[in-house]
Design a protein around this motif. Structure first.
Motif, PDB file in Angstrom:
ATOM      1  N   ASN A   1      -5.017  11.921  13.471  1.00 44.84           N
ATOM      2  CA  ASN A   1      -3.636  12.337  13.666  1.00 44.84           C
ATOM      3  C   ASN A   1      -2.546  11.400  12.806  1.00 44.84           C
ATOM      4  O   ASN A   1      -1.627  11.287  12.949  1.00 44.84           O
ATOM      5  N   GLY A   2      -3.206  10.507  11.775  1.00 45.50           N
ATOM      6  CA  GLY A   2      -2.705   9.893  11.040  1.00 45.50           C
ATOM      7  C   GLY A   2      -2.575   9.914   9.827  1.00 45.50           C
ATOM      8  O   GLY A   2      -2.306  11.279   9.370  1.00 45.50           O
ATOM      9  N   SER A   3      -2.492   9.148   8.700  1.00 46.54           N
ATOM     10  CA  SER A   3      -2.358   9.246   7.264  1.00 46.54           C
ATOM     11  C   SER A   3      -3.603   9.353   6.532  1.00 46.54           C
ATOM     12  O   SER A   3      -3.397   9.550   5.195  1.00 46.54           O
ATOM     13  N   LEU A   4      -4.718   9.591   7.107  1.00 45.06           N
ATOM     14  CA  LEU A   4      -5.875   9.810   6.411  1.00 45.06           C
ATOM     15  C   LEU A   4      -5.864  11.153   5.557  1.00 45.06           C
ATOM     16  O   LEU A   4      -6.526  11.096   4.464  1.00 45.06           O
ATOM     17  N   GLY A   5      -5.422  11.935   5.973  1.00 43.88           N
ATOM     18  CA  GLY A   5      -5.446  13.182   5.163  1.00 43.88           C
ATOM     19  C   GLY A   5      -4.152  13.250   4.157  1.00 43.88           C
ATOM     20  O   GLY A   5      -4.045  14.505   3.371  1.00 43.88           O
ATOM     21  N   LYS A   6      -3.246  12.544   4.253  1.00 49.75           N
ATOM     22  CA  LYS A   6      -2.005  12.668   3.452  1.00 49.75           C
ATOM     23  C   LYS A   6      -2.407  12.141   1.963  1.00 49.75           C
ATOM     24  O   LYS A   6      -3.332  11.528   1.814  1.00 49.75           O
ATOM     25  N   ALA A   7      -1.500  12.481   1.061  1.00 49.39           N
ATOM     26  CA  ALA A   7      -1.596  12.040  -0.295  1.00 49.39           C
ATOM     27  C   ALA A   7      -1.543  10.521  -0.390  1.00 49.39           C
ATOM     28  O   ALA A   7      -0.697  10.045   0.489  1.00 49.39           O
ATOM     29  N   PRO A   8      -2.401   9.868  -1.344  1.00 48.44           N
ATOM     30  CA  PRO A   8      -2.237   8.505  -1.367  1.00 48.44           C
ATOM     31  C   PRO A   8      -0.793   7.987  -1.746  1.00 48.44           C
ATOM     32  O   PRO A   8      -0.405   8.539  -2.779  1.00 48.44           O
ATOM     33  N   LYS A   9      -0.567   7.020  -1.322  1.00 46.65           N
ATOM     34  CA  LYS A   9       0.690   6.425  -1.604  1.00 46.65           C
ATOM     35  C   LYS A   9       0.607   5.408  -2.663  1.00 46.65           C
ATOM     36  O   LYS A   9      -0.532   4.895  -3.020  1.00 46.65           O
ATOM     37  N   ASP A  10       1.658   5.059  -3.546  1.00 42.57           N
ATOM     38  CA  ASP A  10       1.577   4.205  -4.480  1.00 42.57           C
ATOM     39  C   ASP A  10       1.686   2.772  -3.998  1.00 42.57           C
ATOM     40  O   ASP A  10       1.978   2.401  -2.906  1.00 42.57           O
ATOM     41  N   ILE A  11       1.080   1.588  -4.714  1.00 39.49           N
ATOM     42  CA  ILE A  11       0.590   0.578  -4.337  1.00 39.49           C
ATOM     43  C   ILE A  11       1.974  -0.124  -3.718  1.00 39.49           C
ATOM     44  O   ILE A  11       1.975  -0.992  -2.603  1.00 39.49           O
ATOM     45  N   SER A  12       3.032   0.025  -4.268  1.00 38.68           N
ATOM     46  CA  SER A  12       4.404  -0.713  -3.830  1.00 38.68           C
ATOM     47  C   SER A  12       4.787  -0.232  -2.557  1.00 38.68           C
ATOM     48  O   SER A  12       5.394  -1.177  -1.799  1.00 38.68           O
ATOM     49  N   THR A  13       4.650   0.970  -2.412  1.00 39.35           N
ATOM     50  CA  THR A  13       4.898   1.460  -1.051  1.00 39.35           C
ATOM     51  C   THR A  13       4.259   1.059  -0.029  1.00 39.35           C
ATOM     52  O   THR A  13       4.728   0.732   1.221  1.00 39.35           O
ATOM     53  N   ILE A  14       2.795   1.004  -0.369  1.00 45.82           N
ATOM     54  CA  ILE A  14       1.754   0.356   0.733  1.00 45.82           C
ATOM     55  C   ILE A  14       2.296  -1.010   1.377  1.00 45.82           C
ATOM     56  O   ILE A  14       2.135  -1.494   2.307  1.00 45.82           O
TER      57      ILE A  14
ATOM     58  N   GLN B   1     -16.307   9.275   8.492  1.00 46.52           N
ATOM     59  CA  GLN B   1     -17.419  10.147   8.060  1.00 46.52           C
ATOM     60  C   GLN B   1     -17.607  10.849   9.342  1.00 46.52           C
ATOM     61  O   GLN B   1     -18.037  12.106   9.056  1.00 46.52           O
ATOM     62  N   MET B   2     -17.676  10.541  10.481  1.00 45.58           N
ATOM     63  CA  MET B   2     -18.068  11.415  11.644  1.00 45.58           C
ATOM     64  C   MET B   2     -16.978  12.260  11.991  1.00 45.58           C
ATOM     65  O   MET B   2     -17.136  13.378  12.478  1.00 45.58           O
ATOM     66  N   MET B   3     -15.536  12.048  11.425  1.00 47.29           N
ATOM     67  CA  MET B   3     -14.816  13.089  11.620  1.00 47.29           C
ATOM     68  C   MET B   3     -14.638  13.845  10.537  1.00 47.29           C
ATOM     69  O   MET B   3     -13.709  14.914  10.357  1.00 47.29           O
ATOM     70  N   GLY B   4     -15.503  13.882   9.648  1.00 48.07           N
ATOM     71  CA  GLY B   4     -15.666  14.815   8.452  1.00 48.07           C
ATOM     72  C   GLY B   4     -14.656  14.328   7.291  1.00 48.07           C
ATOM     73  O   GLY B   4     -14.157  15.521   6.526  1.00 48.07           O
ATOM     74  N   LEU B   5     -14.090  13.293   7.316  1.00 44.90           N
ATOM     75  CA  LEU B   5     -12.849  12.744   6.451  1.00 44.90           C
ATOM     76  C   LEU B   5     -13.357  11.691   5.471  1.00 44.90           C
ATOM     77  O   LEU B   5     -14.264  10.868   5.637  1.00 44.90           O
ATOM     78  N   ASP B   6     -12.736  11.404   4.463  1.00 45.80           N
ATOM     79  CA  ASP B   6     -12.604  10.296   3.581  1.00 45.80           C
ATOM     80  C   ASP B   6     -11.305   9.468   3.636  1.00 45.80           C
ATOM     81  O   ASP B   6     -10.307  10.037   3.736  1.00 45.80           O
ATOM     82  N   LEU B   7     -11.552   8.079   3.596  1.00 45.35           N
ATOM     83  CA  LEU B   7     -10.536   7.126   3.248  1.00 45.35           C
ATOM     84  C   LEU B   7      -9.734   7.416   2.236  1.00 45.35           C
ATOM     85  O   LEU B   7     -10.504   7.360   1.206  1.00 45.35           O
ATOM     86  N   THR B   8      -8.627   7.493   2.088  1.00 45.38           N
ATOM     87  CA  THR B   8      -7.884   7.614   0.827  1.00 45.38           C
ATOM     88  C   THR B   8      -7.799   6.046   0.366  1.00 45.38           C
ATOM     89  O   THR B   8      -7.994   5.199   0.990  1.00 45.38           O
ATOM     90  N   PRO B   9      -7.116   5.912  -1.014  1.00 38.12           N
ATOM     91  CA  PRO B   9      -7.127   4.576  -1.730  1.00 38.12           C
ATOM     92  C   PRO B   9      -6.234   3.640  -0.804  1.00 38.12           C
ATOM     93  O   PRO B   9      -6.329   2.516  -0.446  1.00 38.12           O
ATOM     94  N   GLY B  10      -4.892   4.393  -0.327  1.00 39.71           N
ATOM     95  CA  GLY B  10      -4.129   3.680   0.512  1.00 39.71           C
ATOM     96  C   GLY B  10      -4.750   3.352   1.908  1.00 39.71           C
ATOM     97  O   GLY B  10      -4.401   2.253   2.526  1.00 39.71           O
ATOM     98  N   ALA B  11      -5.540   4.163   2.353  1.00 45.24           N
ATOM     99  CA  ALA B  11      -6.151   3.755   3.777  1.00 45.24           C
ATOM    100  C   ALA B  11      -7.091   2.854   3.495  1.00 45.24           C
ATOM    101  O   ALA B  11      -7.171   1.786   4.410  1.00 45.24           O
ATOM    102  N   MET B  12      -7.763   2.621   2.551  1.00 49.50           N
ATOM    103  CA  MET B  12      -8.770   1.558   1.991  1.00 49.50           C
ATOM    104  C   MET B  12      -8.137   0.301   2.164  1.00 49.50           C
ATOM    105  O   MET B  12      -8.518  -0.830   2.790  1.00 49.50           O
TER     106      MET B  12
END
Length: 413
Positions: free
Chosen positions: A109-122, A311-322
């Protein structure tokens, strides 16, 4: 009769939950309610606990120690923790312990599926505009940033004891909050049983294989991290690698078998001086501080857990999430939660922040005792290698102990 400890109770609860889920199937899915109540009870106090523990840890360090050795210690803690967290991500993506399992009825329900943010925003999102808003929304990163700054200010302002009452108040609140969390943790075996019964009822036995793969991945990651640490410290402190590993043998054995950094601390203090040559003044400062502020094992565990659960959710971490994972793993080690099931409590901080379902914590909770073996070894080795490095910098490292160990081994032969 010896009392069964909490981690073993949780493991038993997990097994019973799996059996209930397999026997009764979807009919027992409603038991999830009890597990969700347990998770909410943990969540309600954990942000306050982390907030207070960080302030207490930084506020009570002696000012002269904070200035003289604090910076060096903090840098070593930071570097080793980041390496552990990043290595956890790498191992997770290489071995993919959570792949092949798509958990039913759970949705991120969070930001995992959203487009990656730029580093300054993160980076900007880490800093609060209103601490009360951050506390109310449970924004852990912002809360800890504020707590770090508050703890440093309290430390500097309290050199003459003018703010001792503030520090004592923080300690008192922390003590009560810890008691509250410990009370809630007594429900952990039942809560995990309920959640595992629901997970198994809706997903079947296929949920077991990722747990085995997770432990194998964690074991490989731990071995890799230890190799990096030992080789790096051997080169940095100019001590023989064989003597270094031999000097750590008893520390690692105690840590692995007890799964407790607190129980391992007396052995660390004794062996750091007698078998690893660290000056007493250095070891007595760095090792207790490391137990409170540094947790390489927890950092690797959290990052690997996040990769596994996504991975269990069938998702991948975005660069921002990493980036978030590494930062959360790092700051979750500040004021390490000194309650039973600390790994489980730490997961309740990181998992919701990434937008993953809180119920996924139950999947890893049942093997927390086994995970704790690896976590504790990495924690104590990380603290002690930091003490060796700082002792080498301060000319407080007795290298003759390594020569004596080598001579003793030759005589035995």
């Amino acid at each position: 009769m010896k009392r069964i400890n909490l981690t073993m109770q949780i493991s038993i609860g997990m097994v019973i939950g799996i059996i209930l889920g397999l026997v009764f199937g979807p009919k027992i899915a409603g038991i999830q309610l009890f597990g969700n109540i347990f998770l909410r009870l943990i969540q309600m106090a954990v942000v306050l606990l982390i907030f207070g523990m960080v302030i207490e840890s930084l506020g009570q360090i002696k000012a002269n120690q904070l200035k003289k050795l604090g910076t060096k210690t903090a840098i070593w803690f930071l570097v080793t923790t980041v390496i552990a967290a990043v290595l956890g991500l790498i191992i997770g993506y290489m071995m993919r312990p959570g792949a092949g399992l798509k958990l039913a009825t759970l949705h991120a329900n969070g930001s995992l599926g959203k487009a990656p943010k730029d580093i300054s925003t993160i980076v900007l999102s880490f800093f609060p505009t209103n601490i009360f808003e951050a506390l109310a929304s449970g924004n852990v990163i912002q809360v800890i940033i504020f707590a770090i700054l508050f703890g440093i200010v309290l430390n500097r302002a309290n050199t003459a004891g003018k703010f001792d009452q503030v520090l004592e108040l923080v300690k008192a609140i922390n003590g009560l909050t810890i008691r509250l969390v410990m009370l809630v943790m007594k429900l952990a075996p039942l809560g995990i049983m309920a959640l595992m019964a629901w997970v198994t009822a809706t997903n079947g036995l296929k949920v077991i294989l990722p747990l085995v793969k997770f432990l194998v991945a964690f074991g490989i990651g731990s071995a890799s991290f230890l190799i990096v640490l030992f080789v790096g410290i051997s080169w940095y402190a100019k001590v023989p690698l064989g003597g270094l590993i031999n000097g750590f043998s008893r520390i690692m054995l105690v840590a692995f078998t007890t799964t407790s950094s607190a129980i391992s601390l007396p052995v660390e203090l004794a062996d750091a001086e007698s078998r690893l040559g660290v000056g007493k003044a250095i070891s007595q400062l760095v090792l207790p501080l490391g137990m409170a502020l540094n947790s390489n094992g927890l950092a690797m565990y959290l990052s690997l857990a996040c990769v596994t659960l996504t991975q269990m959710m069938g998702l991948d971490l975005t660069p921002g999430a990493m980036v978030q994972v590494v930062v959360l793993a790092l700051i979750s080690c500040l004021g390490t939660v000194v309650v039973p099931g600390g790994g489980l409590v730490a997961l309740t901080i990181v998992v919701p922040t990434l937008g993953l379902p809180l119920q996924t914590i139950a999947i890893l909770a049942g093997i927390d005792w086994f995970s704790g073996m690896f976590r504790t070894v990495l924690n104590v080795v990380g603290d002690t290698t930091t003490a060796i490095a700082i002792a080498a910098d301060e000319n407080a490292l007795d290298r003759t102990v390594y020569q004596r160990q080598t001579a003793t081994k030759l005589n035995l032969k």
